[in-house]
Write a protein that holds these residues in place. Structure first.
Motif, short mmCIF file in Angstrom:
data_model
loop_
_atom_site.label_atom_id
_atom_site.label_comp_id
_atom_site.label_asym_id
_atom_site.label_seq_id
_atom_site.Cartn_x
_atom_site.Cartn_y
_atom_site.Cartn_z
N GLY A 42 -38.15 -21.48 -40.09
CA GLY A 42 -39.46 -21.56 -40.75
C GLY A 42 -39.60 -22.78 -41.64
N GLY A 43 -39.52 -22.55 -42.96
CA GLY A 43 -39.69 -23.63 -43.92
C GLY A 43 -38.67 -24.75 -43.75
N ALA A 44 -37.54 -24.41 -43.15
CA ALA A 44 -36.52 -25.43 -42.91
C ALA A 44 -36.94 -26.35 -41.77
CB ALA A 44 -35.19 -24.76 -42.58
N PHE A 45 -37.78 -25.85 -40.90
CA PHE A 45 -38.22 -26.61 -39.74
C PHE A 45 -39.40 -27.52 -40.08
CE2 PHE A 45 -41.00 -26.86 -35.93
CZ PHE A 45 -40.11 -27.38 -35.00
N ASP A 222 -46.24 -12.75 -45.61
CA ASP A 222 -44.78 -12.96 -45.52
C ASP A 222 -44.47 -14.00 -44.46
OD1 ASP A 222 -44.56 -10.89 -47.28
OD2 ASP A 222 -43.95 -9.39 -45.78
N GLY A 223 -45.23 -13.94 -43.38
CA GLY A 223 -45.03 -14.88 -42.28
C GLY A 223 -45.35 -16.29 -42.72
N LEU A 224 -46.47 -16.44 -43.43
CA LEU A 224 -46.84 -17.78 -43.92
C LEU A 224 -45.81 -18.29 -44.92
CD1 LEU A 224 -50.70 -18.00 -44.34
CD2 LEU A 224 -49.23 -18.80 -42.49
N ALA A 225 -45.33 -17.37 -45.75
CA ALA A 225 -44.32 -17.77 -46.74
C ALA A 225 -43.06 -18.23 -46.03
CB ALA A 225 -44.02 -16.61 -47.68
N PHE A 226 -42.69 -17.51 -44.99
CA PHE A 226 -41.50 -17.88 -44.21
C PHE A 226 -41.64 -19.31 -43.67
CE2 PHE A 226 -39.84 -18.00 -39.77
CZ PHE A 226 -38.48 -17.95 -40.05
N LEU A 227 -42.86 -19.61 -43.20
CA LEU A 227 -43.09 -20.90 -42.56
C LEU A 227 -43.27 -22.04 -43.56
CD1 LEU A 227 -43.39 -21.94 -39.69
CD2 LEU A 227 -45.84 -21.61 -39.89
N TRP A 228 -43.94 -21.74 -44.66
CA TRP A 228 -44.36 -22.82 -45.55
C TRP A 228 -43.59 -22.93 -46.86
CZ3 TRP A 228 -46.73 -26.54 -43.21
CH2 TRP A 228 -47.54 -26.27 -42.11
N THR A 229 -42.55 -22.11 -47.04
CA THR A 229 -41.73 -22.30 -48.21
C THR A 229 -40.69 -23.35 -47.86
OG1 THR A 229 -42.01 -19.98 -48.71
CG2 THR A 229 -40.30 -21.15 -49.94
N PRO A 230 -40.79 -24.55 -48.47
CA PRO A 230 -39.87 -25.61 -48.06
C PRO A 230 -38.42 -25.20 -48.27
CG PRO A 230 -41.54 -26.44 -49.58
CD PRO A 230 -41.68 -24.95 -49.55
N ASP A 231 -37.60 -25.54 -47.30
CA ASP A 231 -36.19 -25.21 -47.39
C ASP A 231 -35.44 -26.48 -46.99
OD1 ASP A 231 -33.61 -24.48 -46.90
OD2 ASP A 231 -34.08 -22.82 -45.55
N PHE A 232 -34.76 -27.05 -47.97
CA PHE A 232 -34.14 -28.36 -47.73
C PHE A 232 -32.74 -28.24 -47.17
CE2 PHE A 232 -37.40 -28.81 -50.92
CZ PHE A 232 -38.11 -29.90 -50.46
N SER A 239 -29.40 -30.63 -35.25
CA SER A 239 -30.08 -29.82 -34.25
C SER A 239 -31.47 -29.40 -34.72
CB SER A 239 -29.24 -28.62 -33.83
OG SER A 239 -28.99 -27.80 -34.91
N VAL A 240 -31.66 -29.22 -36.04
CA VAL A 240 -33.00 -28.91 -36.52
C VAL A 240 -33.90 -30.14 -36.36
CG1 VAL A 240 -34.38 -28.24 -38.52
CG2 VAL A 240 -32.22 -27.10 -38.07
N TRP A 241 -33.36 -31.30 -36.64
CA TRP A 241 -34.14 -32.54 -36.45
C TRP A 241 -34.51 -32.73 -34.99
CZ3 TRP A 241 -36.73 -35.72 -39.52
CH2 TRP A 241 -36.47 -35.65 -40.90
#
Ligand code: PHE
Length: 637
Positions: A42-45, A222-232, A239-241
């Motif tokens: 999510g946010g990591a992507f 919760d879904g939006l939070a999963f996607l949009w909470t930045p995770d560095f 592989s994520v890149w």
């Protein structure tokens, strides 16, 4: 593409813009994007995704349109001819071979996914997956069984329905190729794209307005939070890149010679800088707004936020194909909504798949001088034969394997080749002029150094980083897969549940990986699929008891009554029914079918096919250019 002199041209400006947007907007936006984002945290992507859009997506969009224009001037609609004209080296054309082999692989599985949409449209119409009293359809199992991914056959007796929808999709695709893309596509894109947007809005409103109901396990937010909470934390993971860059190329249709081919039919005074920009922005609008507000929030809503990653990881397209029908059937008028929604998704995919097939069509027409009708037939026959392994060996993971090599790695490699040609070989100054010929907009100057240095170097870094990772972690060695499920599921009114990945304790995780490891070892040792059946009981306290077990002797000693029982308990496998407004654990009995799948032969088959295609096209290119040289028809520009 109206016939104009020697070479076809697009009829109208709006037709071109719509066709290009239709090409870009497809499965990538509404199914693959949530799948990739979900599986990669999510946010990591999202951070690598947004950076990739700016550093790779936009620049490559302009690169693609420019390359197509250069090729089109010389009557080349596919990358071997285009690359040949951009370079003095006689090797350049061989790099262009990837722009034929990769889209050809790509289109084989892309049309299959397209066919799923058609299938689900039909199942919506008939109400097939819509739960009724006494029959509770588990959509995860339903999807798996539709594709033959399970050991069980509760909802589908076999692959015949998947096959039927694929055939319909294929016939329609070949028909449009046969007629010429512009006529059919322009009309379809005009209707389907706006309607798709409208229906997305309806779905979004629906997902975000579902209140507290016993049927939901989380909230859409919760879904939006999963996607949009930045995770560095994953910014250093190649592989994520790779997944993010791959997704950008996939969704923007970059790196397959597809938009390049569209561009080769553009009039010389057309504004391709602007067309590139509109293609990218309309695609990103659909992806970022609609793509992120449907499948992931819906998955969080219906399965709980903790489940999003595991659903997405179970197959790139699962999240869209499992959660979408789940929301749809909660609508009043589910049948109608579902039918329309999946049909629109099908059309969005359709306007892309004919675009993917275009480079090969152009190659056959421009280089081999085959007439369009005959070319469509050749492509059609290959298409039909080529999709057969995708359908029959789906359960061995061949679709994801093809998606990885052509849809991720291949796109990145092609993009790298194209940007090097644009910036370093043809030289950025000249390329810039071609891009701006007839243009009313000026691409901001800072994109010049980006294209010249940042894009190619970053692409190389991603590829090298990924290779190091893949080799050191043995990721390229195909591992066996464990498939198990309850037989005759459609007879149960309740739900079979597994713990979400996040709820599994450390101890449980060990038990799970030990069990899976011993199945893997057994399968690898036997070098074939291994099957077992087990009778299990649910005492009603949330645990499982294995009553009896019967399996291939090769599964011993790893799989026994005791090890299977601890595995199922570690997975939190239990049976629940909806009672008095809540889900409660219920005693019961079931038969499990278990299979260890030997994936290696199928994965290698796919890899061999890809290499064979590349070799075959290289030989063709070699022979064509050789004959041309002998007959004195134009050399290298
Ligand atoms: N961009 C399309 C999608 O998002 C897929 C595609 C890729 C089409 C490459 C053409 C070329 O579904």
């Amino acid at each position: 593409m109206a016939q104009a002199g020697q070479r076809e041209e697009w009829g109208s400006r709006i037709g071109l813009i719509l066709a290009a947007a239709g090409n870009a907007i497809g499965i990538g936006n509404l199914l693959r994007f949530p799948g990739q984002a979900g599986a990669n945290g999510g946010g990591a992507f999202m951070i690598p995704y947004v950076i990739s859009l700016i550093v790779f997506g936009l620049p490559m969009m302009w690169v693609a349109w420019t390359i197509g224009r250069i090729g089109g001037r010389y009557g080349h609609g596919s990358t071997p001819g285009m690359f040949d004209k951009m370079s003095n080296s006689r090797f350049a054309k061989y790099f262009g071979v990837l722009g034929l082999a990769l889209p050809l692989i790509f289109v084989l599985y892309y049309t299959y996914i397209e066919a799923w949409c058609l299938g689900y449209s039909w199942f919506s119409l008939t109400g097939d997956y819509i739960s009724e009293a006494g029959r509770n359809v588990d959509l995860r199992v339903y999807y798996d069984e539709f594709l033959g991914n399970t050991t069980t056959h509760s909802y589908f007796p076999g692959l015949s329905s998947a096959l039927t929808f694929l055939l319909i999709a294929l016939v329609l695709n070949v028909f449009v190729l046969y007629r010429g893309v512009a006529r059919g596509i322009e009309m379809l894109a005009k209707i389907a794209i706006p309607l798709l947007a409208l229906f997305c809005l309806v779905l979004i409103v629906r997902i975000f307005s579902i209140g507290d109901s016993a049927l939901v396990k989380g909230t859409a937010m919760d879904g939006l939070a999963f996607l949009w909470t930045p995770d560095f934390s994953t910014l250093t993971s190649p592989s994520v890149w790779l997944a993010a860059a791959g997704q950008i190329f996939f969704t923007l249709s970059i790196g397959f010679g597809s938009l390049e081919c569209y561009s080769s039919y553009v009039k010389q005074n057309e504004d391709i800088a602007l067309t590139g920009l509109t293609t990218a922005s309309s695609n990103e609008f659909v992806e970022i707004i609609f793509g992120s507000m449907i499948a992931i929030p819906a998955a969080a809503l219906f399965f709980g936020a903790g489940e999003v990653q595991s659903i997405a990881s179970s197959g790139t397209y699962s999240i869209g194909m499992v959660t979408m029908p789940e929301i749809l059937r909660s609508f009043p008028g589910a049948q109608l909504f579902g039918t329309i929604w999946f049909l629109l998704l099908f059309f969005a995919a359709f306007t892309s798949s004919v675009g993917v097939a275009q480079p090969v069509m152009a190659f056959l027409q421009d280089e081999l001088k085959i007439k369009r009708g005959a070319a469509a037939m050749v492509v059609g026959v290959f298409w039909l034969l080529g999709t057969i392994p995708v359908i029959y060996f789906y359960r061995y993971g061949v679709l994801d394997e093809m998606d990885f090599w052509s849809g991720t790695i291949g796109l990145v490699v092609m993009a790298l080749i194209e940007v090097v040609l644009f910036a370093w070989v043809f030289k950025i100054g000249r390329s810039w002029e071609v891009l701006h010929q007839g243009a009313q907009i000026q691409v901001p100057r800072f994109f010049k150094p980006i294209i010249n240095y940042v894009t190619p170097i970053a692409l190389i870094a991603i590829l090298v980083g990924w290779m190091g990772d893949a080799v050191s972690q043995g990721k390229l060695i195909p591992q066996p897969r464990l498939a198990w499920d309850v037989m005759n599921r459609s007879e149960y009114t309740g739900n079979f549940i597994k713990n979400s990945e996040n709820d599994v304790t450390h101890l449980q995780r060990n038990i799970i990986s030990n069990f899976e490891g011993s199945v893997s070892t057994a399968v690898t040792g036997a070098n074939r699929d291994l099957t077992a059946y087990a009778r299990i009981q649910f005492p009603g306290d949330g645990t499982v008891r294995v009553v009896s077990y019967e399996g291939d002797p090769k599964l011993a000693p790893g799989v026994t009554v005791a090890s299977l029982q601890s595995y199922l308990n570690a997975k939190g496998f239990h049976y629940e029914v909806f009672d008095n407004g809540a889900w409660v654990s219920e005693p019961g009995e079931a038969m499990l079918a278990i299979e260890g799948l030997n994936r290696a032969p199928y994965i290698w088959l796919i890899r061999i096919i890809i290499v064979a295609l590349i070799v075959a096209f290289s030989i063709m290119v070699h022979v064509i250019w050789k004959e041309r040289r002998l007959s004195g028809e134009g050399g290298t520009a």
